[in-house]
Design an enzyme around this catalytic site. Structure first.
Site, PDB file in Angstrom:
ATOM      1  N   ASP A  67       0.865  -1.179   0.000  1.00 30.93           N
ATOM      2  CA  ASP A  67       0.000   0.000   0.000  1.00 30.93           C
ATOM      3  C   ASP A  67       0.907   1.236   0.000  1.00 30.93           C
ATOM      4  O   ASP A  67       2.141   1.119  -0.039  1.00 30.93           O
ATOM      5  CB  ASP A  67      -0.997  -0.036   1.170  1.00 30.93           C
ATOM      6  CG  ASP A  67      -0.327   0.067   2.538  1.00 30.93           C
ATOM      7  OD1 ASP A  67       0.914   0.132   2.602  1.00 30.93           O
ATOM      8  OD2 ASP A  67      -1.058   0.073   3.546  1.00 30.93           O
ATOM      9  N   HIS A 112       7.960 -25.279   6.984  1.00 30.21           N
ATOM     10  CA  HIS A 112       6.829 -25.986   7.598  1.00 30.21           C
ATOM     11  C   HIS A 112       5.476 -25.657   6.963  1.00 30.21           C
ATOM     12  O   HIS A 112       4.624 -26.529   6.848  1.00 30.21           O
ATOM     13  CB  HIS A 112       6.747 -25.648   9.100  1.00 30.21           C
ATOM     14  CG  HIS A 112       7.868 -26.249   9.895  1.00 30.21           C
ATOM     15  ND1 HIS A 112       7.880 -26.263  11.268  1.00 30.21           N
ATOM     16  CD2 HIS A 112       9.025 -26.847   9.510  1.00 30.21           C
ATOM     17  CE1 HIS A 112       8.994 -26.866  11.705  1.00 30.21           C
ATOM     18  NE2 HIS A 112       9.712 -27.211  10.648  1.00 30.21           N
ATOM     19  N   CYS A 151       2.763  -3.790   4.030  1.00 27.76           N
ATOM     20  CA  CYS A 151       1.903  -2.668   4.400  1.00 27.76           C
ATOM     21  C   CYS A 151       2.442  -2.133   5.721  1.00 27.76           C
ATOM     22  O   CYS A 151       3.602  -2.402   6.056  1.00 27.76           O
ATOM     23  CB  CYS A 151       0.429  -3.070   4.453  1.00 27.76           C
ATOM     24  SG  CYS A 151      -0.016  -4.267   5.732  1.00 27.76           S
ATOM     25  N   THR A 192       1.777  -2.884   8.893  1.00 29.24           N
ATOM     26  CA  THR A 192       2.088  -3.986   9.822  1.00 29.24           C
ATOM     27  C   THR A 192       2.412  -5.297   9.118  1.00 29.24           C
ATOM     28  O   THR A 192       2.944  -6.214   9.741  1.00 29.24           O
ATOM     29  CB  THR A 192       0.871  -4.262  10.727  1.00 29.24           C
ATOM     30  OG1 THR A 192      -0.234  -4.622   9.889  1.00 29.24           O
ATOM     31  CG2 THR A 192       0.520  -3.050  11.579  1.00 29.24           C
ATOM     32  N   HIS A 235       4.875 -32.142   7.479  1.00 28.28           N
ATOM     33  CA  HIS A 235       4.426 -30.767   7.244  1.00 28.28           C
ATOM     34  C   HIS A 235       3.439 -30.714   6.071  1.00 28.28           C
ATOM     35  O   HIS A 235       2.527 -29.890   6.056  1.00 28.28           O
ATOM     36  CB  HIS A 235       5.617 -29.851   6.988  1.00 28.28           C
ATOM     37  CG  HIS A 235       6.613 -29.883   8.107  1.00 28.28           C
ATOM     38  ND1 HIS A 235       6.310 -29.441   9.371  1.00 28.28           N
ATOM     39  CD2 HIS A 235       7.890 -30.349   8.160  1.00 28.28           C
ATOM     40  CE1 HIS A 235       7.361 -29.614  10.155  1.00 28.28           C
ATOM     41  NE2 HIS A 235       8.333 -30.172   9.449  1.00 28.28           N
TER      42      HIS A 235
HETATM   43  C1  RB5 Z   1      -2.475   1.875   6.607  1.00 28.71           C
HETATM   44  O1  RB5 Z   1      -2.510   2.984   7.401  1.00 28.71           O
HETATM   45  C2  RB5 Z   1      -2.363   0.622   7.452  1.00 28.71           C
HETATM   46  O2  RB5 Z   1      -3.591   0.351   8.037  1.00 28.71           O
HETATM   47  C3  RB5 Z   1      -1.897  -0.530   6.615  1.00 28.71           C
HETATM   48  O3  RB5 Z   1      -0.677  -0.209   6.030  1.00 28.71           O
HETATM   49  C4  RB5 Z   1      -1.666  -1.848   7.310  1.00 28.71           C
HETATM   50  O4  RB5 Z   1      -0.887  -1.703   8.442  1.00 28.71           O
HETATM   51  C5  RB5 Z   1      -2.859  -2.650   7.560  1.00 28.71           C
HETATM   52  O5  RB5 Z   1      -2.803  -3.782   8.047  1.00 28.71           O
END
Ligand code: RB5
Length: 151
Positions: free
Chosen positions: A8, A99, A66, A68, A134
């Site tokens: 993203d 695995h 992204c 996280t 696995h």
């Molecule tokens: C975007 O702000 C954030 O929500 C996205 O990059 C991600 O972390 C979502 O899981």
């Protein structure tokens, strides 16, 4: 091997760094966007695109980033037959291949630094699925899809 990269807008820089890193190592790379930090892309869009390209056999594996790593991996994991794992250190990157036979590595650009992300990426692509017990467990994951998805 052909690798698809997707992110993203929050993770474009890291996605581009990793794409260049793997290109320099001799892998064939395909960029599924986002194009720039101002190119607002909701994370499920590239997550789905990369996963579907693997499913269609157009690319072999994927790297998704992204904020996280979680949201984009959730979208990819909805595509039948696709397994994406979120990693923030190399040990897990090795295990999700050995695995879990994951085809997609997901990371959080707000979680890992650039050099650590490259190391995680290298570990993921240097690892091989071990099969055996696995394979049975991965097939049990696939069975969940077979039970719920009528294709
Ligand atoms: C975007 O702000 C954030 O929500 C996205 O990059 C991600 O972390 C979502 O899981």
């Amino acid at each position: 091997m052909k690798i698809g990269f997707g992110s993203d807008h929050a993770a474009v820089e890291l996605k581009n760094v990793l794409l260049e890193h793997m290109k320099e190592k001799g892998y064939e790379v395909v960029d599924f966007g986002a194009a720039s930090p101002t190119d607002k892309v909701d994370y499920p869009v590239p997550g789905r695109k990369v996963a579907e390209a693997i499913r269609r056999g157009e690319i072999d594996k994927g790297v998704l980033v992204c904020g996280t790593g979680v949201g984009i991996s959730l979208a990819a994991n909805k595509v039948p037959g696709i397994r994406a794992g979120v990693c923030s250190e190399p040990y897990t990157a090795k295990m999700i291949v050995e695995h879990n036979n994951c085809q997609i590595l997901a990371m959080g650009a707000r979680v890992v630094g650039t050099e650590l992300a490259k190391m995680i990426c290298d570990t993921f692509f240097d690892s091989e699925f071990q099969g055996g017990r696995h394979a049975r467990r991965v097939d049990l994951i696939c069975q969940v899809e077979r039970d719920y998805c009528k294709e």
